[in-house]
Design a protein around this motif. Structure first.
Motif, PDB file in Angstrom:
ATOM      1  N   VAL A  28       4.711  10.891   1.020  1.00 19.51           N
ATOM      2  CA  VAL A  28       4.400   9.652   0.316  1.00 19.51           C
ATOM      3  C   VAL A  28       4.889   8.537   1.229  1.00 19.51           C
ATOM      4  O   VAL A  28       6.063   8.510   1.626  1.00 19.51           O
ATOM      5  CB  VAL A  28       5.094   9.585  -1.068  1.00 19.51           C
ATOM      6  N   VAL A  29       3.957   7.651   1.593  1.00 22.53           N
ATOM      7  CA  VAL A  29       4.217   6.643   2.622  1.00 22.53           C
ATOM      8  C   VAL A  29       3.923   5.261   2.058  1.00 22.53           C
ATOM      9  O   VAL A  29       2.884   5.052   1.425  1.00 22.53           O
ATOM     10  CB  VAL A  29       3.314   6.910   3.857  1.00 22.53           C
ATOM     11  N   ASN A  30       4.811   4.311   2.296  1.00 24.44           N
ATOM     12  CA  ASN A  30       4.602   2.913   1.903  1.00 24.44           C
ATOM     13  C   ASN A  30       4.472   2.052   3.151  1.00 24.44           C
ATOM     14  O   ASN A  30       5.323   2.135   4.048  1.00 24.44           O
ATOM     15  CB  ASN A  30       5.779   2.385   1.079  1.00 24.44           C
ATOM     16  N   CYS A  31       3.421   1.228   3.195  1.00 34.65           N
ATOM     17  CA  CYS A  31       3.206   0.295   4.310  1.00 34.65           C
ATOM     18  C   CYS A  31       2.726  -1.043   3.756  1.00 34.65           C
ATOM     19  O   CYS A  31       2.181  -1.109   2.658  1.00 34.65           O
ATOM     20  CB  CYS A  31       2.153   0.835   5.279  1.00 34.65           C
ATOM     21  N   ARG A  32       2.913  -2.092   4.544  1.00 36.27           N
ATOM     22  CA  ARG A  32       2.463  -3.424   4.129  1.00 36.27           C
ATOM     23  C   ARG A  32       0.947  -3.499   4.012  1.00 36.27           C
ATOM     24  O   ARG A  32       0.421  -4.096   3.088  1.00 36.27           O
ATOM     25  CB  ARG A  32       2.939  -4.477   5.119  1.00 36.27           C
ATOM     26  N   ALA A  62       8.931   4.330   6.730  1.00 35.78           N
ATOM     27  CA  ALA A  62       7.757   4.255   5.859  1.00 35.78           C
ATOM     28  C   ALA A  62       7.619   5.490   4.984  1.00 35.78           C
ATOM     29  O   ALA A  62       6.991   5.433   3.920  1.00 35.78           O
ATOM     30  CB  ALA A  62       6.493   4.060   6.694  1.00 35.78           C
ATOM     31  N   VAL A  63       8.192   6.613   5.397  1.00 34.67           N
ATOM     32  CA  VAL A  63       8.110   7.846   4.606  1.00 34.67           C
ATOM     33  C   VAL A  63       9.122   7.758   3.469  1.00 34.67           C
ATOM     34  O   VAL A  63      10.321   7.740   3.691  1.00 34.67           O
ATOM     35  CB  VAL A  63       8.366   9.101   5.476  1.00 34.67           C
ATOM     36  N   MET A 108       0.821  -1.210   0.000  1.00 36.14           N
ATOM     37  CA  MET A 108       0.000   0.000   0.000  1.00 36.14           C
ATOM     38  C   MET A 108       0.853   1.257   0.000  1.00 36.14           C
ATOM     39  O   MET A 108       1.869   1.333   0.688  1.00 36.14           O
ATOM     40  CB  MET A 108      -0.932   0.003   1.208  1.00 36.14           C
ATOM     41  N   THR A 109       0.396   2.237  -0.772  1.00 40.07           N
ATOM     42  CA  THR A 109       1.037   3.547  -0.813  1.00 40.07           C
ATOM     43  C   THR A 109      -0.016   4.588  -0.477  1.00 40.07           C
ATOM     44  O   THR A 109      -1.161   4.497  -0.920  1.00 40.07           O
ATOM     45  CB  THR A 109       1.639   3.827  -2.205  1.00 40.07           C
TER      46      THR A 109
END
Length: 158
Positions: free
Chosen positions: A112-116, A96-97, A68-69
């Motif tokens: 802009v953040v990426n997480c599982r 995450a950032v 997920m973004t």
């Protein structure tokens, strides 16, 4: 190195390296009309001057389980320098950032953040926003489709 100090050959080398930083000097030289040694000297100068700031592997987030973004806008409680600097520091330290921009307008930062998954994102929001008394408001957009993702710099203008 000022942009004015870059010549057409430097720009051609930089374009090629932005496509694939593992391209060897011989290949670049053949394309731009220089010897491999001349290309290597120019690349060394571009690195030393900071024009080339880093060379990294770009990963596909989904391939490594980051599904997920999110695009998050953040409004701070006060626009004092120490508040802004503290948030910048917090964003830089948060894995995450992926990107953080201090912007003009109705919000102060765009992240802009990426997480599982959503559970990981919720934990992120607690750390970054709910536990930070200087955050007034944040708004989250969930990315539906990665239409274009890149870090290349347009060398012929926008």
């Amino acid at each position: 190195m000022p942009a004015a100090d870059l010549d057409d050959l430097d720009r051609a080398i930089l374009r090629k390296l932005q496509e694939d930083s593992r391209t060897i000097a011989e290949t670049i030289g053949a394309e731009v009309g220089l010897s491999a040694a001349a290309v290597q000297r120019r690349i060394k100068r571009l690195r030393a001057s900071g024009v080339i700031s880093r060379e990294v592997a770009v990963l596909d987030p989904e391939a490594v389980g980051i599904g997920m973004t999110f695009v998050v806008t953040v409004e701070m409680e006060r626009e004092r320098l120490e508040v802004l600097d503290a948030f910048r520091k917090q964003a830089r330290a948060e894995p995450a950032v992926q990107q953080c921009y201090y912007v003009t307008g109705s919000t102060d930062f765009v992240l802009v953040v990426n997480c599982r998954d959503m559970t990981e994102f919720e934990a992120f929001t607690r750390r970054m926003f709910f536990d930070n008394g200087e955050v007034r408001h944040f708004t989250t957009g969930v990315v539906m489709d990665r239409v274009k993702v890149g870090l290349t710099v347009p060398l012929n203008g926008c």
